[in-house]
Design a protein around this motif. Structure first.
Motif, short mmCIF file in Angstrom:
data_model
loop_
_atom_site.label_atom_id
_atom_site.label_comp_id
_atom_site.label_asym_id
_atom_site.label_seq_id
_atom_site.Cartn_x
_atom_site.Cartn_y
_atom_site.Cartn_z
N MET A 146 45.45 36.81 51.24
CA MET A 146 46.14 37.08 49.98
C MET A 146 45.51 36.28 48.83
SD MET A 146 50.12 37.16 51.21
CE MET A 146 50.68 37.20 49.50
N GLN A 147 45.14 35.03 49.11
CA GLN A 147 44.50 34.23 48.07
C GLN A 147 43.15 34.81 47.67
OE1 GLN A 147 44.38 30.27 49.68
NE2 GLN A 147 46.53 29.83 49.19
N GLN A 148 42.40 35.30 48.68
CA GLN A 148 41.12 35.94 48.35
C GLN A 148 41.32 37.19 47.51
OE1 GLN A 148 39.21 36.61 52.10
NE2 GLN A 148 38.71 34.44 52.43
N GLN A 149 42.33 38.00 47.88
CA GLN A 149 42.61 39.19 47.08
C GLN A 149 43.04 38.82 45.67
OE1 GLN A 149 45.55 41.33 49.31
NE2 GLN A 149 44.11 42.01 50.91
N MET A 150 43.87 37.80 45.56
CA MET A 150 44.29 37.36 44.22
C MET A 150 43.11 36.83 43.43
SD MET A 150 47.92 35.49 45.11
CE MET A 150 48.10 34.95 43.41
N ALA A 151 42.20 36.08 44.11
CA ALA A 151 41.01 35.58 43.41
C ALA A 151 40.13 36.73 42.95
CB ALA A 151 40.23 34.64 44.33
N GLN A 152 39.99 37.77 43.81
CA GLN A 152 39.19 38.94 43.44
C GLN A 152 39.84 39.67 42.27
OE1 GLN A 152 38.53 41.55 46.70
NE2 GLN A 152 37.13 42.90 45.60
N GLN A 153 41.16 39.83 42.33
CA GLN A 153 41.85 40.46 41.21
C GLN A 153 41.72 39.64 39.95
OE1 GLN A 153 45.86 41.07 42.51
NE2 GLN A 153 45.32 42.66 44.04
N ASN A 154 41.84 38.33 40.09
CA ASN A 154 41.67 37.48 38.90
C ASN A 154 40.27 37.59 38.34
OD1 ASN A 154 44.30 36.56 39.12
ND2 ASN A 154 43.75 34.79 40.37
N SER A 155 39.27 37.69 39.23
CA SER A 155 37.88 37.84 38.77
C SER A 155 37.70 39.15 38.02
CB SER A 155 36.93 37.77 39.96
OG SER A 155 35.59 37.96 39.54
N GLN A 156 38.29 40.22 38.60
CA GLN A 156 38.19 41.50 37.91
C GLN A 156 38.91 41.47 36.56
OE1 GLN A 156 39.74 44.35 40.66
NE2 GLN A 156 37.95 44.27 42.04
N MET A 157 40.09 40.89 36.56
CA MET A 157 40.82 40.78 35.30
C MET A 157 40.08 39.93 34.29
SD MET A 157 44.72 40.31 36.74
CE MET A 157 45.32 40.03 35.07
N GLN A 158 39.41 38.87 34.77
CA GLN A 158 38.64 38.02 33.86
C GLN A 158 37.46 38.77 33.28
OE1 GLN A 158 39.66 34.98 33.04
NE2 GLN A 158 37.98 34.73 31.58
N ALA A 159 36.79 39.58 34.14
CA ALA A 159 35.67 40.39 33.64
C ALA A 159 36.14 41.39 32.60
CB ALA A 159 35.00 41.10 34.80
N GLN A 160 37.26 42.05 32.86
CA GLN A 160 37.81 42.99 31.88
C GLN A 160 38.18 42.27 30.59
OE1 GLN A 160 41.05 44.96 33.77
NE2 GLN A 160 39.77 46.12 35.21
N MET A 161 38.78 41.11 30.76
CA MET A 161 39.16 40.35 29.55
C MET A 161 37.93 39.91 28.78
SD MET A 161 42.30 38.03 31.04
CE MET A 161 42.43 37.13 29.49
N ASN A 162 36.86 39.52 29.51
CA ASN A 162 35.62 39.14 28.82
C ASN A 162 35.02 40.33 28.07
OD1 ASN A 162 35.88 36.53 29.77
ND2 ASN A 162 34.58 36.88 31.57
N GLN A 163 35.03 41.53 28.73
CA GLN A 163 34.50 42.72 28.09
C GLN A 163 35.32 43.08 26.84
OE1 GLN A 163 34.29 46.02 30.71
NE2 GLN A 163 33.25 47.38 29.25
#
Length: 812
Positions: free
Chosen positions: A681-698
């Protein structure tokens, strides 16, 4: 071994086990069987009998286990005057045994009892297995379709289960199925077994004593009494008074007969036996036991009528007799009849153990027999030839899928068995305990005989000692001076003129052989530890900070391995008792009082369990005794939980779920699964956070680009506005400058005209002030001169105030 000629009265051999049912049920057959057992085991007062040897051995072990062993052997060894009959009265010693053996017994017993065993009933028949397979398939379907079931539940569809109770992974489901999936029959048997053990207070009243017997005597015995009206009772049996057929199996699974001896009064015997024995037989029994067991022979003739009880009371009612409760296995033919009906069908009918087909019958009849094991038993009064309660035992629990087999009501286990004599942990250390006790007594004796430090005094060296005051000092006077002041007077020369040594020397006295005796004591204590396997860590004598945690755990594990035979025997005994209870539940008549009592005890909330109680005979159950985690396992598991919580690998709910499990293996498995689940679950949350961070950066980059374009436009518009504003400002400035210049010129012209007028007025005022000041000055001078002349001639006084004021004004 067997004697078929019963008329000769030779009761040394067992009767024919293949005799007919009618003969086996006769009291004479039971008496002969009991007397054969009595002859095989011997009397309790016969030193050569097996019963006496085992009784003596067990009683000795119990004395050492309680620290109350006979000290006469130590007194005989230490008494040098009369070693054969010395009682040690001349020795001032404390003969109390050192309680080392009781300590080791308590350690082992408490180690076993602290694990708190509990039964886990499982059905082993194919019907139950198919039911479990269906339940497993259902549970796996729920796990695989958990999200779909959640959506249906949110839409208001009844899915038949709590969505939160469905495991999220197949691994977690496996643990759930191992612990929670039980058929209705298994639940009924499990609940019934737990209630039965609780009603009997089995853990405290029976099991604790049986475990203590396993450690002390090497054998534990429990007896089951099964009566549909009085309930299923588990009774503790003293192994010292237990007898059985020959066996070398420590589990006693091949017993043919077994029983135990108990002592009761004749009045209690009358209550139990009732009308089976007449008063003449009771008097005969009393005659056989007079002058035994402290029974007074003069009470035989005592008799009176008790009006309160409305019965005759006899003096021998207080006599103590030995009752031998025994039972044995036999084989009988259970008869069935194969009969053709008028419709041409063939049916089978149960006819019991005695059946004779009719000679004339309309339909064909054919007798059929099935060999089954049966249990016979009764109560034999030792030494009297009387018996009561004999017959074929009813309500004998059997395996539902093998009705031909039966088992005695005794659950017996021994740690080891050699020639019918069990060897216990206490029995293996008695010799070392005696040596340890002797070394302890020798230490006391050495300390009692120890002398204090003294002096060696040479009397001749103390004679003729003078202090110069006249007279001579006696040796005792010199010793008193030395004792009180520490000053020592003596003559260094003898009467012949030669020199002599100081006449007083110290005499050091020490306790003899104390170090050797302490070494012997520790040596025997070490031998006890080596024999029992209980090391310093298990008994708590090793300091806590002296060893590392890993070393201590290894020492505890080694000690547990050393006593595993006792632990395993205790678990086996517990399992046998639970198996008997389950089988007794299976044969409960549905209309009996006891069956209704179990239904009420389980409660109306478990109606599914109650309905399955009547179906228990259909199933074949096995009992696995499980133990709760000990303190070491709990501490190790809790340490892992705390580490996982500190690293945020599990949450608080996961920790609570792990702690609820009683089995350490299942708890560790669940902890591993929950950790993996949490990490996933932590890995999935980290992956989701990474994706959200990339979207936020874009989005941030796009917003930044748009902001820059807007900023450029705004800057251009600002510059244009600034230029326009600058031009407007310059135009307005020129206009204002022109207006201001006009106003300034007008102001200058007016200022010039005003200044000229002011200058002329100023000049005129200045001239007036000058003239006025000149006049005032002339007046003042005249006044001063007049004042001075008048004062000089004395003709005039001073000037008035007015003149004075005028003078002051002029002088300013």
């Amino acid at each position: 071994m067997y004697d078929n000629n019963n008329d000769k009265g030779k009761y040394g051999n067992f009767p024919d086990p293949f005799a007919h049912y009618s003969k086996k049920t006769s009291k004479s057959y039971g008496i002969k069987y009991a007397q054969a057992i009595e002859k095989q085991w011997g009397q309790s007062d016969d030193e050569r009998s097996l019963f006496r040897r085992r009784l003596k051995d067990f009683e000795t072990n119990r004395d050492y286990a309680n620290g109350t062993q006979d000290t006469s052997i130590y007194k005989q060894i230490l008494n040098s005057l009369d070693p054969n009959s010395g009682d040690g009265t001349l020795l001032n010693l404390d003969w109390s045994p050192v309680p080392i053996v009781p300590k080791f017994v308590k350690i082992v017993v408490n180690n076993i009892l602290s694990k708190k065993p509990y039964p886990n009933v499982k059905a082993l028949d194919p019907l139950s297995q198919s039911e479990k397979d269906e339940e497993r398939a259902k549970k796996m379907f729920e796990v695989k379709n958990r999200e779909m079931l959640r959506e249906l539940s949110q839409q208001g569809v009844d899915i038949g289960t709590d969505i939160n109770s469905i495991p999220e992974t197949t691994e977690e489901a496996e643990i759930f199925m191992d612990t929670n999936i039980k058929t209705a029959a298994e639940i009924a048997a499990q609940v019934g077994t737990n209630i039965t053990l609780e009603w009997n207070d089995f853990d405290q009243r029976v099991y604790r004593r049986a475990v203590n017997d396993l450690v002390t005597c090497g054998m534990g015995v429990v007896k089951r009494n099964n009566d549909p009206n009085y309930g299923i009772q588990e009774e503790y049996i003293d192994p010292a008074y237990f007898f059985h057929s020959y066996t070398e199996d420590p589990t006693f699974s091949d017993l043919i007969y077994a029983g135990h001896i108990k002592k009761i009064s004749i009045s209690e015997l009358k209550r139990i036996a009732g009308d089976e024995l007449t008063e003449d037989e009771y008097e005969k029994i009393a005659q056989g036991v007079k002058n035994k067991y402290q029974n007074r022979a003069d009470k035989l003739s005592y008799k009176y009528y008790d009006e309160t009880l409305d019965r005759t009371t006899y003096g021998y009612d207080e006599f103590i007799v030995e009752i031998m409760d025994f039972e044995f296995l036999s084989t009988d033919d259970m008869m069935f009849e194969e009969k053709d009906s008028k419709f041409g069908n063939t049916n089978f009918y149960y006819k019991g153990f005695e059946y004779t087909p009719p000679k004339e019958s309309v339909y064909d009849r054919k007798p059929m027999n099935m060999n089954i094991q049966t249990v016979y038993g009764g109560s034999y009064i030792i030494g009297t030839g009387c018996m009561f309660g004999y017959g074929q035992k009813s309500n004998v629990p059997k395996n539902a899928h093998d009705l031909t087999k039966a088992r005695l009501s005794y659950s017996v286990v021994a740690t080891n068995l050699r020639r019918m004599m069990p060897k216990s942990l206490v029995g293996s250390v008695i010799g070392f305990a005696d040596q340890l006790q002797l070394s302890h007594l020798k230490l006391q004796q050495s300390i009692a005989k120890a002398k204090p430090d003294g002096l060696i005094v040479d009397i001749e060296g103390l004679e003729n000692v003078q202090l110069g005051k006249g007279g001579e000092l006696q040796p005792l006077d010199i010793q008193d001076i030395y004792e009180q002041t520490g000053v020592f007077y003596y003559r260094s020369k003898n009467p012949e003129g030669g020199f002599q040594n100081p006449p007083i020397r110290s005499l050091d006295n020490s306790i003899r052989n104390i170090n050797e005796l302490i070494g012997i004591y520790n040596h025997n204590l070490r031998l006890i530890r080596d024999t029992t396997g209980i090391n310093e860590v298990m008994d708590g004598t090793s300091p806590k900070g002296e060893q590392l945690v890993g070393v201590r755990q290894q020492a505890i594990a080694a000690g547990n391995n050393a006593i595993y035979d006792i632990t395993n025997a205790a678990v086996y005994l517990y399992s046998r008792v639970c198996e008997d209870v389950v089988k007794c539940l299976q044969i409960l008549p549905t209309k009996s009082v006891l069956f209704k009592a179990y239904e009420r005890a389980i409660g109306k909330s478990n109606m599914e369990v109650l309905s399955s109680f009547g179906d228990l005979p259909m199933y074949n159950f096995g009992v696995k005794v499980q133990t709760e985690m000990d303190d070491t396992e709990k501490a190790y598991l809790e340490q892992n939980i705390q580490v996982a919580l500190a690293q945020k690998e599990i949450d608080l709910e996961d920790a609570m779920a792990v702690r609820q499990l009683k089995d350490v293996d299942q708890a560790e498995r669940l902890l591993i699964i929950r950790r993996k689940k949490r990490m996933r679950m932590q890995q999935q949350m980290a992956q989701q956070n990474s994706q959200m961070q990339a979207q936020m950066n874009q989005q941030t980059a796009q917003a930044s680009s748009q902001g820059k374009m807007q900023e450029i436009q705004m800057q251009s518009q600002a510059k244009i506005a600034e230029i326009q504003a600058d031009a407007q400002a310059k135009a307005q400035l020129l206009q204002l400058e022109y207006q201001l210049k006009g106003q300034i010129e007008g102001a200058k012209t007016q200022a010039t005209m005003g200044m000229k007028k002011q200058d002329m007025q100023f000049r005129e005022d200045l001239e007036d002030k000058k003239e006025k000041a000149k006049d005032d000055r002339v007046k003042k001078q005249a006044v001063e001169q007049s004042k001075m002349i008048s004062q000089r001639q004395g003709k005039r006084g001073e000037l008035t105030d007015e003149g004075q004021n005028l003078l002051d004004m002029l002088t300013q």
